[in-house]
Scaffold this active site. Structure first.
Site, PDB file in Angstrom:
ATOM      1  N   ASP A  30     111.026  36.353  41.570  1.00 30.43           N
ATOM      2  CA  ASP A  30     109.631  35.925  41.459  1.00 30.43           C
ATOM      3  C   ASP A  30     109.589  34.434  41.128  1.00 30.43           C
ATOM      4  O   ASP A  30     110.361  33.932  40.306  1.00 30.43           O
ATOM      5  CB  ASP A  30     108.920  36.731  40.368  1.00 30.43           C
ATOM      6  CG  ASP A  30     107.417  36.624  40.461  1.00 30.43           C
ATOM      7  OD1 ASP A  30     106.770  37.637  40.818  1.00 30.43           O
ATOM      8  OD2 ASP A  30     106.871  35.524  40.181  1.00 30.43           O
ATOM      9  N   ASN A  87     101.198  46.640  41.184  1.00 31.59           N
ATOM     10  CA  ASN A  87      99.785  46.394  40.896  1.00 31.59           C
ATOM     11  C   ASN A  87      98.963  46.694  42.142  1.00 31.59           C
ATOM     12  O   ASN A  87      99.391  46.389  43.262  1.00 31.59           O
ATOM     13  CB  ASN A  87      99.585  44.932  40.479  1.00 31.59           C
ATOM     14  CG  ASN A  87     100.332  44.595  39.202  1.00 31.59           C
ATOM     15  OD1 ASN A  87     100.436  45.418  38.290  1.00 31.59           O
ATOM     16  ND2 ASN A  87     100.884  43.389  39.123  1.00 31.59           N
ATOM     17  N   GLY A  93      95.587  43.886  38.882  1.00 29.09           N
ATOM     18  CA  GLY A  93      96.396  42.682  38.703  1.00 29.09           C
ATOM     19  C   GLY A  93      97.102  42.208  39.960  1.00 29.09           C
ATOM     20  O   GLY A  93      97.978  41.342  39.885  1.00 29.09           O
ATOM     21  N   SER A  95      97.742  40.084  43.168  1.00 31.63           N
ATOM     22  CA  SER A  95      97.307  38.777  43.669  1.00 31.63           C
ATOM     23  C   SER A  95      97.844  38.497  45.067  1.00 31.63           C
ATOM     24  O   SER A  95      97.292  37.661  45.780  1.00 31.63           O
ATOM     25  CB  SER A  95      97.739  37.664  42.716  1.00 31.63           C
ATOM     26  OG  SER A  95      99.143  37.641  42.582  1.00 31.63           O
ATOM     27  N   HIS A 100     104.347  45.246  46.791  1.00 30.55           N
ATOM     28  CA  HIS A 100     105.614  44.796  46.209  1.00 30.55           C
ATOM     29  C   HIS A 100     105.860  45.514  44.893  1.00 30.55           C
ATOM     30  O   HIS A 100     104.929  45.792  44.140  1.00 30.55           O
ATOM     31  CB  HIS A 100     105.639  43.280  46.015  1.00 30.55           C
ATOM     32  CG  HIS A 100     104.420  42.725  45.344  1.00 30.55           C
ATOM     33  ND1 HIS A 100     103.231  42.521  46.014  1.00 30.55           N
ATOM     34  CD2 HIS A 100     104.192  42.351  44.071  1.00 30.55           C
ATOM     35  CE1 HIS A 100     102.331  42.040  45.188  1.00 30.55           C
ATOM     36  NE2 HIS A 100     102.884  41.939  43.991  1.00 30.55           N
ATOM     37  N   LEU A 101     107.119  45.764  44.645  1.00 30.42           N
ATOM     38  CA  LEU A 101     107.566  46.411  43.419  1.00 30.42           C
ATOM     39  C   LEU A 101     108.161  45.332  42.517  1.00 30.42           C
ATOM     40  O   LEU A 101     109.105  44.641  42.911  1.00 30.42           O
ATOM     41  CB  LEU A 101     108.627  47.459  43.775  1.00 30.42           C
ATOM     42  CG  LEU A 101     109.220  48.318  42.671  1.00 30.42           C
ATOM     43  CD1 LEU A 101     108.147  49.158  41.988  1.00 30.42           C
ATOM     44  CD2 LEU A 101     110.309  49.226  43.252  1.00 30.42           C
TER      45      LEU A 101
HETATM   46  P1  AMP Z   1     100.964  40.618  41.972  1.00 28.58           P
HETATM   47  O1  AMP Z   1     100.124  39.832  41.006  1.00 28.58           O
HETATM   48  O2  AMP Z   1     101.348  41.991  41.484  1.00 28.58           O
HETATM   49  O3  AMP Z   1     100.341  40.638  43.348  1.00 28.58           O
HETATM   50  O4  AMP Z   1     102.337  39.846  42.093  1.00 28.58           O
HETATM   51  C1  AMP Z   1     102.519  38.767  42.953  1.00 28.58           C
HETATM   52  C2  AMP Z   1     103.742  38.057  42.469  1.00 28.58           C
HETATM   53  O5  AMP Z   1     104.197  37.200  43.497  1.00 28.58           O
HETATM   54  C3  AMP Z   1     103.497  37.195  41.230  1.00 28.58           C
HETATM   55  O6  AMP Z   1     104.347  37.634  40.184  1.00 28.58           O
HETATM   56  C4  AMP Z   1     103.834  35.794  41.707  1.00 28.58           C
HETATM   57  O7  AMP Z   1     104.458  35.006  40.734  1.00 28.58           O
HETATM   58  C5  AMP Z   1     104.749  36.076  42.887  1.00 28.58           C
HETATM   59  N1  AMP Z   1     104.826  35.033  43.894  1.00 28.58           N
HETATM   60  C6  AMP Z   1     103.786  34.372  44.455  1.00 28.58           C
HETATM   61  N2  AMP Z   1     104.234  33.499  45.371  1.00 28.58           N
HETATM   62  C7  AMP Z   1     105.589  33.635  45.406  1.00 28.58           C
HETATM   63  C8  AMP Z   1     106.633  33.013  46.160  1.00 28.58           C
HETATM   64  N3  AMP Z   1     106.376  32.058  47.072  1.00 28.58           N
HETATM   65  N4  AMP Z   1     107.908  33.397  45.918  1.00 28.58           N
HETATM   66  C9  AMP Z   1     108.173  34.332  44.990  1.00 28.58           C
HETATM   67  N5  AMP Z   1     107.242  34.958  44.271  1.00 28.58           N
HETATM   68  C10 AMP Z   1     105.959  34.612  44.463  1.00 28.58           C
END
Ligand code: AMP
Length: 114
Positions: A30, A87, A93, A95, A100-101
């Site tokens: 991440d 999420n 939560g 975003s 994704h896990l």
């Molecule tokens: P969620 O909030 O559950 O949708 O998790 C999305 C995750 O993706 C967050 O923990 C972000 O920090 C991560 N994220 C966003 N952009 C990137 C990226 N370019 N590479 C790796 N992780 C990312």
């Protein structure tokens, strides 16, 4: 899906710190880790949210959990413990709208989560 960040990572159009890849899944660190170990395990297929899963995805979701188990072992946190999280939608939560896990570990986790 061109507008999806994680599809772009799957296509290697956007760089990521990839730690595992097979025919169906990709795992990478991440970009904003919430724990010393914070890995995302994603299907290569674009699935927006948990709500979009079909019965045909059952095996794929099982593979995601087995992949997390393998990565936890590889990173040496399987015995101390770790947390897996998916999420769903804004209040859950989420975003990035490509399922994704989260694999989180390397520190004490707390309950209830925020
Ligand atoms: P969620 O909030 O559950 O949708 O998790 C999305 C995750 O993706 C967050 O923990 C972000 O920090 C991560 N994220 C966003 N952009 C990137 C990226 N370019 N590479 C790796 N992780 C990312």
């Amino acid at each position: 899906m061109d507008s999806c960040l994680f599809c772009q990572i799957v296509a290697k159009k956007i760089p990521a710190a990839i730690i595992d890849e097979d025919a169906h899944l990709l795992a990478f660190h991440d970009i904003a880790p919430q724990a010393p170990i914070h890995v995302l395990i994603i299907p290569k297929e674009h699935i927006s949210t948990l709500n979009d899963l079909e019965p045909t995805h059952t095996e794929l979701m099982g593979k995601m959990i087995m992949k997390a188990q393998k990565i936890a072992a590889k990173l040496g946190i399987q015995e101390k413990g770790y947390r897996l999280t998916i999420n769903c939608n804004r209040q859950g939560g989420q975003s990035v709208f490509h399922i994704h896990l989260h694999l989180l570990g390397g520190r004490q986790m707390h309950w209830p989560p925020g």
